[in-house]
Structure formats: structure tokens, C-alpha cells
Design an enzyme around this catalytic site. Structure first.
Site: not given
Length: 208
Positions: A119-123
Site C-alpha cells: 500500500y504505497p504510502c511513500h507516494r
């Protein structure tokens, strides 16, 4: 509950699964972890292999993060951020039907994301593109985005113009569609009397 330790170029990631679904993926300082034959953890490790090879890893394995309904809505919205792209907290709020004034609450939910990378929270970045807080450190966030964006730049699509000279037919395909074209379309150009026509393939690069 099953666990595994994935050793990535940016540090070990502890993977946890329950009832056939991934529930946690967190960077850790652990040096050793158990081996497992849990199918979803094997699938998760293969997904991470593709990711750290600089490839779009595709759909995530079965996931079941545990959180409040609001947190879950935010985490699900993370899945809508394309590989190699970034959005602001305000943009993410809009994806779940909220206005920009909820950006702080969105940020709180993003910070509690239990499934790093999947779940790409880094984006998610600041409104002007600045790299805001990341649970696993700003330097790691920067490297993750660089990995994705560098690959995105390298993956400038090739526009392939295919001319079937004996039929005068032309079509334009992306590089990714070329193999499918050969498999699915070539029969349409086959002429029993003429045999296989001469095919000229011209390639020019275009930005994504």
C-alpha cells in the site's frame, strides 16, 4: 499467523500473514527470520523481487490490513496511486470524497499504514512536492521514489509502426503490445495466395 523476513536493498522487511492474507509489511532491524511455505508470503516475496528489480510489480497479493473504517478507506485509496507517480495529501482526500481540510487526518492514517510498499504510502508527498514524513525515514522514501521514477523514465514507450506492405495496412502499437500483436493479429494479415507478407517495423521513442 505466519511470518517471513524479506531482505531488500533498503533493509529487511518483516512480512506477516493471517488466514491467507498479508496483514503487515514493515521495515525492521531484524537480521534473521523464519522460512515459510505460506503461499501468500511466497507471493509477497515474489512481488517484492519484481519491485526491487525496478519493475512495476503488478497487483498486490491478498491483503487484509487492520484498522478503522477511515484508515481502511485511506489505505485502499493508496492503491489507486500509479507506479512511479505521487499525489498530495489533499489529492488523496479527494479520492475518498473528502475536501482538502481533511489532509491532516489523511496524513495520520497514511502514517499508520501497516503494509509498506504494498500500500504505497511513500507516494504521498506535500502539496508542493516536498517529501514529508515517512515512518521508515525520509531517505528511504526518497530512494523508493527514485527507484520508481527512474524506471518510469527508462520505460519510455516505443511506438512501433507496423506496415504490411502487401496489404497496405498499418497499425501503431506500444512496445508492451508488440508481442500480443504477433500472437493475435498476424493471422488477420495472412493471405493463402501470397503467404506471409513482408513486415516493416519502424521504432520511434515517445515519452509516456
Amino acid at each position: 499467523m505466519s511470518n517471513a523476513l524479506y531482505r531488500s536493498p533498503l533493509g529487511a522487511i518483516r512480512l506477516t500473514a493471517t488466514d491467507g492474507a498479508l496483514v503487515s509489511a514493515r521495515f525492521t532491524e531484524e537480521a534473521d527470520g523464519p522460512d515459510t511455505d505460506e503461499p501468500v508470503l511466497i507471493e509477497a516475496a515474489a512481488w517484492l523481487d519484481r519491485y526491487f528489480q525496478g519493475r512495476n510489480p503488478g497487483p498486490v497479493p491478498p491483503c487484509a490490513p487492520r484498522g478503522t473504517p477511515f484508515q481502511t478507506a485511506v489505505w485502499n485509496a493508496l492503491l489507486s496511486i500509479p507506479y512511479g507517480a505521487t499525489v498530495s495529501y489533499e489529492d488523496l482526500a479527494g479520492r475518498i470524497g473528502l475536501d482538502a481540510q481533511h489532509a491532516r487526518a489523511i496524513g495520520g492514517a497514511v502514517g499508520k499504514n501497516p503494509l509498506a510498499l504494498f500500500y504505497p504510502c511513500h507516494r504521498v508527498v506535500g502539496k508542493t512536492g516536498e517529501l514529508t514524513g515517512y515512518a521508515y525515514g525520509p531517505e528511504r522514501k526518497k530512494k523508493l521514489l527514485e527507484l520508481e521514477q527512474r524506471k518510469g523514465a527508462a520505460m519510455e514507450e516505443q511506438k512501433i509502426t507496423i506496415t504490411v506492405k502487401s496489404r497496405g495496412e498499418r497499425c501503431e502499437l506500444s512496445d508492451a503490445e508488440l508481442q500480443a500483436w504477433y500472437e493475435q493479429k498476424i493471422a488477420a494479415f495472412f493471405d493463402p495466395k501470397l503467404g506471409m507478407p513482408e513486415i516493416k517495423v519502424e521504432v520511434e521513442r515517445t515519452a509516456l
